[in-house]
Design a protein around this motif. Structure first.
Motif, mmCIF file in Angstrom:
data_model
loop_
_atom_site.group_PDB
_atom_site.id
_atom_site.type_symbol
_atom_site.label_atom_id
_atom_site.label_comp_id
_atom_site.label_asym_id
_atom_site.label_seq_id
_atom_site.Cartn_x
_atom_site.Cartn_y
_atom_site.Cartn_z
ATOM 1 N N GLN A 109 0.806 -1.315 0.173
ATOM 2 C CA GLN A 109 0.124 -0.035 0.047
ATOM 3 C C GLN A 109 0.729 1.347 0.032
ATOM 4 N N VAL A 110 0.525 2.030 -0.956
ATOM 5 C CA VAL A 110 1.165 3.628 -0.875
ATOM 6 C C VAL A 110 0.279 4.512 -0.177
ATOM 7 N N GLY A 148 -1.066 10.792 1.421
ATOM 8 C CA GLY A 148 -0.107 11.829 1.802
ATOM 9 C C GLY A 148 1.436 11.302 1.726
ATOM 10 N N ARG A 149 1.750 10.425 0.860
ATOM 11 C CA ARG A 149 3.148 10.040 0.525
ATOM 12 C C ARG A 149 3.639 9.475 1.758
ATOM 13 N N ARG A 150 4.014 10.050 2.803
ATOM 14 C CA ARG A 150 4.574 9.452 3.726
ATOM 15 C C ARG A 150 6.002 8.867 3.826
ATOM 16 N N LEU A 156 8.870 9.104 -5.064
ATOM 17 C CA LEU A 156 9.427 8.275 -4.080
ATOM 18 C C LEU A 156 8.663 7.247 -3.504
ATOM 19 N N ALA A 157 7.464 7.716 -3.000
ATOM 20 C CA ALA A 157 6.435 6.937 -2.430
ATOM 21 C C ALA A 157 5.820 5.620 -3.300
ATOM 22 N N ILE A 158 5.948 5.940 -4.781
ATOM 23 C CA ILE A 158 5.842 4.767 -5.824
ATOM 24 C C ILE A 158 7.129 4.019 -5.864
ATOM 25 N N LEU A 216 -2.768 2.277 -4.286
ATOM 26 C CA LEU A 216 -2.323 3.522 -4.529
ATOM 27 C C LEU A 216 -3.413 4.490 -4.029
ATOM 28 N N ASP A 217 -3.083 5.200 -2.759
ATOM 29 C CA ASP A 217 -4.225 6.117 -2.138
ATOM 30 C C ASP A 217 -4.068 7.387 -2.637
#
Ligand SMILES: Nc1ncnc2c1ncn2[C@@H]1O[C@H](COP(=O)(O)OP(=O)(O)OP(=O)(O)O)[C@@H](O)[C@H]1O
Ligand SMILES: [Mg+2]
Lengths: 301, 263
Positions: free
Chosen positions: B86-87, B90-92, B148-150, B163-164
């Motif tokens: 899970q992405v 809010g990127r995190r 970067l999150a992806i 993908l959220d």
């Protein structure tokens, strides 16, 4: 400047030991948000277990050889640290920070009392771990055990720095310190991170304590006070900075050593060296409340 | 590949958020999950990835199956190992870690030797990350952080990505770029994608299949081509009236028609 090299080596050695103990403190804070006032007592337990195995009369199979005794003491300290985290502190997650602090203070008193119950509070002779013959170094004379202590503390600090910077587990621990839920979302086990943080803290505390005990040639239960003595180090470096703990430790060690060597004699102030770190602490807190390397709150504009 | 069967999700033992939700994602697809704020989209993703537990949420009824195995009782680490990543909204990114350290954190569950090659692959998808590889990720722009999150998700070599809202807070041009890359990841890496979006038009333009959620339930599900033609969807999610004029779905008439889906 007379005595420069011996003072430098003493300062570096003490500094590296402070850094070790401070590092354990920082690790626990960073990973689990616990300010651990029992860090010094973790050290106390480790040192006394080693002492019991090596020197205490009436202990089974005594005397154990150093490596075996130290390994056993490290195992006990790690087990104790992990148990404390699991049984005492984890149920307190989400409680106000002041409750957690009170619990760790209570824990430190309890551990100290247990050690005193087994070994008494009087000074005991601690057998030397390292050879202490005198070595000539750049024209000054230094005993070998200081170099050993400095070497071991320095090596351990280096290994830990590399571990946190480059190893997958080290990166995972820093990631979890940054954002636990995001770390969880990539399969990082937060429980494991907590356990590793407490384990490393117990190991560095025990080794730091053994180096101090070796240096002093004797131990008593006030050895646990190192847990408080590293406070200026931790605040100086920043409560959550690993390099900060190392650099902070070395700065404080140097200040102590050189102020004892030069200022005290010149100014006639006995014991100045034990006050100066706290003076520095207050000054640092006034200019940089997060410490020299404390984590900046990243806010992009 | 993934099927959610009639699940109920409750937070804090009392707040019922998902009320009998079902959906299915087939291997190789991009599936869009649309709905207004608070519909329960993020909750749906978290119940798949096992991230409900730290928020005191739980799947209390129904089942979730992935590749024929029940996963609704497993913990997050297990589910990542099974291939679902899970992405989060809010990127995190890990702000105090560098770009490359973030990518390595993404590969945490892997113990093989291919991690270095995969970092290069992520840089090939997102050349801007390569330029900033040693920079602390907290100082990067929102778009770079989303990349970067992806990229970090790719590092786990998942078979399915959740993908959220990847378009959240990004400039339109950047959104285009990122959605292009999402499509490439789906096509070239064979990663199945479940995509949650506020931007319905965009999501329907890349997805094969779409679900509309309201109030913890699926209210409509169809192939995206059909969804795009559906009058209600045009009106409420794409903001287009019958005559193709932009129109707010907050109007009273829309509200009434939305209501109908709930009954
Ligand atoms: N941890 C939580 N505890 C209690 N209630 C929660 C929690 N997380 C979400 N909720 C509630 O569940 C409902 C659905 O939330 P969710 O985040 O799934 O919606 P969403 O569709 O993702 O919305 P958005 O588009 O705003 O992200 C909301 O009413 C929210 O208040
Ligand atoms: Mg959401």
């Amino acid at each position: 400047m007379p005595n420069f090299l011996p003072l430098l080596i003493t300062g570096l050695m003490n500094g590296a030991i402070y850094a070790l103990v401070a590092l354990g403190f920082v690790l626990i804070y960073k990973a689990t948000d616990v300010i651990n006032f029992a860090q010094g007592e973790l050290l106390l337990v480790g040192v006394y277990v080693t002492f019991a195995l090596v020197a205490e009369t009436g202990f089974p199979l005594r005397p154990w050889p150093w490596p075996l005794a130290i390994a056993a003491a490290l195992a006990v300290a790690v087990g104790l640290g992990v148990l404390i985290e699991r049984l005492v502190l984890r149920p307190l997650i989400g409680e106000p920070i002041i409750s957690v602090i009170m619990v760790t203070i209570g824990l430190s008193q309890l551990l100290r009392a247990i050690v005193a119950a087994f070994f008494g509070t009087s000074q005991r002779a601690f057998p030397p771990i390292f050879p202490s013959h005198v070595i000539e170094l750049f024209g000054t004379r230094i005993t070998a055990d200081r170099l050993w202590a400095l070497g071991i503390a320095g090596l351990l600090l280096l290994l830990l720095s590399l571990f946190f910077r480059f190893s997958t587990t080290g990166i995972a621990m820093r990631a979890a310190a940054d954002d636990q839920q995001a770390a969880l979302s990539m399969g990082i086990s937060i429980k494991r991170v907590f356990a590793i943080a407490w384990s490393i803290a117990a190991v560095v505390a025990t080794i730091g304590g053994l180096l101090v005990a070796n240096n002093n040639g004797g131990i008593n239960t006030s050895l646990g006070n190192i847990g408080l003595l590293v406070f200026p180090v931790v605040i100086l470096g920043g409560l959550d900075s690993i390099p900060g703990a190392i650099i902070g430790g070395i700065i404080i060690g140097m200040i102590e050593s050189f102020s004892a060597g030069y200022l005290n004699v010149k100014l006639g102030l006995e014991g100045l060296e034990s006050v100066l770190p706290y003076v520095l602490l207050i000054i640092i807190l006034m200019i940089r409340p997060y410490g020299l390397f404390g984590r900046e709150i990243i806010e992009r504009v | 590949m993934l099927s959610i069967n009639n699940i109920e999700v409750i937070y804090n033992d009392v707040i019922l958020v998902l009320k009998g939700l079902s959906l299915e994602v087939r291997e190789g697809q991009i599936v869009a999950l649309l709905g207004s704020n608070g519909a329960g989209k993020t909750t749906t993703l978290k119940s798949i990835s096992g991230l409900l537990k730290p928020e005191n949420g739980a799947v209390t009824d129904g089942t979730i199956e992935f590749m024929g195995q029940r996963i609704d009782r497993r913990d997050a680490a297990d589910i990542v190992r099974m291939g679902i990543f899970q992405v989060m909204e809010g990127r995190r990114v890990f702000e105090h870690l560098t770009v490359e350290e973030n990518l390595r954190a993404g590969s945490y569950i892997r113990r093989d030797r291919g991690v270095k090659d995969d970092i290069e692959k992520v840089y090939a998808y997102f050349p801007r990350l390569r330029e900033r590889r040693h920079q602390k990720s907290g100082y990067m722009s929102g778009g770079e952080q989303q990349m970067l999150a992806i990229g970090r998700a790719l590092m786990a070599r998942p078979t399915m990505m959740l993908l959220d809202e990847p378009s959240l807070g990004l400039a339109p041009l950047l959104v285009q770029e990122i959605f292009g890359i999402i499509q490439r990841i789906n096509r070239d890496e064979g990663v199945t994608i479940l995509l949650v979006e506020q931007n319905a038009r965009l999501a329907l333009s890349v997805a094969d299949y779409g679900y509309l959620m309201e109030n913890g339930r699926v209210v409509m599900a169809d192939e995206t081509a059909k969804l795009r033609d559906n009058a209600d969807v045009r009106e409420f999610y794409l903001g287009l009236g019958a005559g193709d004029t932009a129109k707010s779905y907050r109007s009273i008439k829309s509200y009434k028609r939305r209501k109908r889906w709930l009954s």
